[in-house]
Design a protein around this motif. Structure first.
Motif, PDB file in Angstrom:
ATOM      1  N   TYR A 100      -7.834   8.654   0.051  1.00  6.93           N
ATOM      2  CA  TYR A 100      -8.012   7.221  -0.126  1.00  6.93           C
ATOM      3  C   TYR A 100      -6.645   6.564  -0.249  1.00  6.93           C
ATOM      4  CZ  TYR A 100      -7.120   8.549  -4.946  1.00  6.93           C
ATOM      5  OH  TYR A 100      -6.550   9.069  -6.077  1.00  6.93           O
ATOM      6  N   CYS A 131       0.831  -1.200   0.000  1.00  4.11           N
ATOM      7  CA  CYS A 131       0.000   0.000   0.000  1.00  4.11           C
ATOM      8  C   CYS A 131       0.871   1.257   0.000  1.00  4.11           C
ATOM      9  CB  CYS A 131      -0.920  -0.003   1.211  1.00  4.11           C
ATOM     10  SG  CYS A 131      -2.131   1.323   1.183  1.00  4.11           S
ATOM     11  N   SER A 154     -11.534   4.503   0.696  1.00  3.84           N
ATOM     12  CA  SER A 154     -11.671   5.909   1.050  1.00  3.84           C
ATOM     13  C   SER A 154     -11.707   6.048   2.572  1.00  3.84           C
ATOM     14  CB  SER A 154     -12.954   6.474   0.449  1.00  3.84           C
ATOM     15  OG  SER A 154     -13.191   7.775   0.935  1.00  3.84           O
ATOM     16  N   ARG A 174      -9.623   0.401  -3.878  1.00  3.72           N
ATOM     17  CA  ARG A 174      -9.556   1.781  -3.380  1.00  3.72           C
ATOM     18  C   ARG A 174     -10.366   1.854  -2.101  1.00  3.72           C
ATOM     19  NH1 ARG A 174     -10.777   7.482  -6.505  1.00  3.72           N
ATOM     20  NH2 ARG A 174     -11.539   8.551  -4.681  1.00  3.72           N
ATOM     21  N   PHE A 191     -10.265   2.231 -11.896  1.00  9.24           N
ATOM     22  CA  PHE A 191      -9.276   3.298 -12.031  1.00  9.24           C
ATOM     23  C   PHE A 191      -8.077   2.848 -12.858  1.00  9.24           C
ATOM     24  CE2 PHE A 191     -11.641   3.823  -8.139  1.00  9.24           C
ATOM     25  CZ  PHE A 191     -12.107   5.121  -8.262  1.00  9.24           C
ATOM     26  N   PHE A 204      -4.752   3.002  -2.024  1.00 10.52           N
ATOM     27  CA  PHE A 204      -4.921   2.182  -3.221  1.00 10.52           C
ATOM     28  C   PHE A 204      -4.019   0.957  -3.103  1.00 10.52           C
ATOM     29  CE2 PHE A 204      -5.081   2.152  -8.034  1.00 10.52           C
ATOM     30  CZ  PHE A 204      -6.455   2.114  -8.113  1.00 10.52           C
ATOM     31  N   GLY A 240     -10.078  -1.646  -8.025  1.00 13.25           N
ATOM     32  CA  GLY A 240      -9.056  -0.839  -8.680  1.00 13.25           C
ATOM     33  C   GLY A 240      -9.212  -0.782 -10.181  1.00 13.25           C
TER      34      GLY A 240
END
Length: 123
Positions: free
Chosen positions: A49, A41, A100, A98, A91, A51, A88
């Motif tokens: 957030y 990470c 948040s 992800r 994105f 990811f 993910g």
């Protein structure tokens, strides 16, 4: 434009407090992500957030169901623990999810604990 000038030149106690609040939340999330074996990470520098790369868990199972990808992992986490995260792949990074941390602070720790439990239960 007068409102923008006032916002930028006026007291900064509220923005400063929000920066401290989000930094504390980020650090709390990072600590949990770093405690999960196989999860990588990166530390966000200004986002709200994280990811994490969770691909080490693809091919493992939770509750008897094999998790093949990020979407299945997100669905399994929601079904098993009631925690919603975003795949993910939405994105452009299918190895990640992800998470948040814009939720109210009292909700963060229990949600993170359920995430940690979920990963510890994977086989």
């Amino acid at each position: 434009t007068a409102a923008a000038v006032a916002a930028l030149s006026g007291p900064q106690d509220v923005p400063d407090e929000k920066v401290r609040e989000f930094a504390a939340k980020r650090d709390e999330v990072m600590a949990v992500m770093q405690s999960i074996p196989g999860v990588d990470c990166p530390k966000p520098q200004g986002a709200f957030y994280v990811f994490p790369d969770v691909s080490a868990y693809f091919g493992k199972s939770h509750g008897g169901k094999v998790i093949a990808n990020d979407v299945e992992l997100c669905n399994a986490l929601l079904d098993a623990k009631g925690v919603a995260v975003v795949p993910g792949s939405a994105f452009g990074e299918p190895r990640a999810i992800r998470i948040s941390y814009t939720c109210p602070t009292p909700q963060l720790a229990p949600g993170l604990e359920r995430i940690r439990e979920f990963f510890s239960e994977m086989q």
